[in-house]
Write an enzyme that holds these catalytic residues in place. Structure first.
Site, mmCIF file in Angstrom:
data_model
loop_
_atom_site.group_PDB
_atom_site.id
_atom_site.type_symbol
_atom_site.label_atom_id
_atom_site.label_comp_id
_atom_site.label_asym_id
_atom_site.label_seq_id
_atom_site.Cartn_x
_atom_site.Cartn_y
_atom_site.Cartn_z
ATOM 1 N N LYS A 16 0.823 -1.230 0.000
ATOM 2 C CA LYS A 16 0.000 0.000 0.000
ATOM 3 C C LYS A 16 0.845 1.264 0.000
ATOM 4 C CE LYS A 16 -2.232 -0.745 3.873
ATOM 5 N NZ LYS A 16 -1.870 -2.102 4.265
ATOM 6 N N ARG A 91 -9.788 1.156 8.767
ATOM 7 C CA ARG A 91 -9.408 -0.225 9.056
ATOM 8 C C ARG A 91 -10.497 -0.980 9.794
ATOM 9 N NH1 ARG A 91 -3.597 0.585 8.847
ATOM 10 N NH2 ARG A 91 -2.385 -1.277 9.215
ATOM 11 N N ARG A 130 11.331 -7.797 4.639
ATOM 12 C CA ARG A 130 11.482 -6.436 4.125
ATOM 13 C C ARG A 130 12.537 -5.630 4.872
ATOM 14 N NH1 ARG A 130 5.516 -3.710 5.009
ATOM 15 N NH2 ARG A 130 5.509 -3.602 7.268
ATOM 16 N N ARG A 134 11.151 -2.216 11.550
ATOM 17 C CA ARG A 134 10.004 -1.745 12.331
ATOM 18 C C ARG A 134 9.791 -2.643 13.539
ATOM 19 N NH1 ARG A 134 5.076 -0.534 8.319
ATOM 20 N NH2 ARG A 134 3.980 -1.347 10.142
ATOM 21 N N ARG A 145 -1.143 -8.941 13.144
ATOM 22 C CA ARG A 145 -1.644 -7.926 12.216
ATOM 23 C C ARG A 145 -2.449 -8.558 11.092
ATOM 24 N NH1 ARG A 145 3.865 -5.526 11.255
ATOM 25 N NH2 ARG A 145 3.032 -4.522 9.400
#
Ligand code: AMP
Length: 187
Positions: A16, A91, A130, A134, A145
């Site tokens: 996104k 969300r 990735r 984070r 998540r």
């Protein structure tokens, strides 16, 4: 004036953020990433940031009233007049309903909803590799998540069922963007 109001939704790891930036370049309207806004609050050490960090690190959602307040404040700013790319909001169904009410109050034109779809095993693989560092990219938080996405965010697609375009998020970034562009340009 024709506004470019886009909601870009999809599971964590669907791309996104990357695709939202491309839409920004194409349409010249700001990206509103609620995840980035929260991470800025965390970095600033504000009360909101301190409270949000605990929730985010678990992979849970920050409460609806907080998020709705943040987005309202952001959408009222002048730079959103010609449109906006919402990335990571709404969300939940409550957020979607609040957004509708807000856009109506602000006299805004209709929104386009684009949902990027990717299967769970592929998402898990992408997020864990990735390497953005984070603090919510641990294996446990990622699984949470994804589960939260399926439970709380997928019903939002049902809410927008008359207007949502589903876009296959598998493939390289350019190919996925071409699909998103076609969805945005469709009459
Ligand atoms: P993102 O960068 O969009 O993946 O968001 C990172 C984290 O921020 C999420 O896992 C949530 O904890 C929180 N967050 C971002 N947007 C929202 C939202 N609209 N509602 C609730 N929590 C959010």
């Amino acid at each position: 004036m024709v506004e470019v109001n886009i909601i870009l939704t999809g599971p964590p790891g669907a791309g996104k953020g990357t695709q939202a930036k491309r839409l920004v370049d194409r349409h010249g309207v700001p990206q509103i990433s609620t995840g980035d806004m929260l991470r800025e609050a965390v970095a600033s050490g504000s009360k909101l940031g301190r409270e949000a960090k605990v929730i985010m690190d678990r992979g849970d959602l920050v409460p609806d009233p907080v998020m709705i307040g943040l987005v309202e404040e952001r959408l009222r700013r002048d730079d959103c007049r010609a449109g906006f790319i919402l990335d990571g909001f709404p969300r939940t169904r409550a957020q979607a309903e609040a957004l509708d009410a807000l856009l109506e109050r602000l006299g805004r034109e209709a929104i386009r909803v684009v949902a990027i779809t990717v299967a769970d095993d592929e998402l898990q693989r992408r997020i864990l590799s990735r390497g953005e560092g984070r603090s919510d990219d641990t294996e446990e938080a990622v699984a949470k998540r994804l589960a939260v996405y399926r439970r709380d965010t997928e019903p939002v697609l049902e809410y927008y069922k008359d207007s949502v375009s589903l876009v296959d998020g598998v493939g390289d970034v350019d190919d996925v963007f071409a699909r998103i562009r076609d969805a945005v340009d469709a009459p």
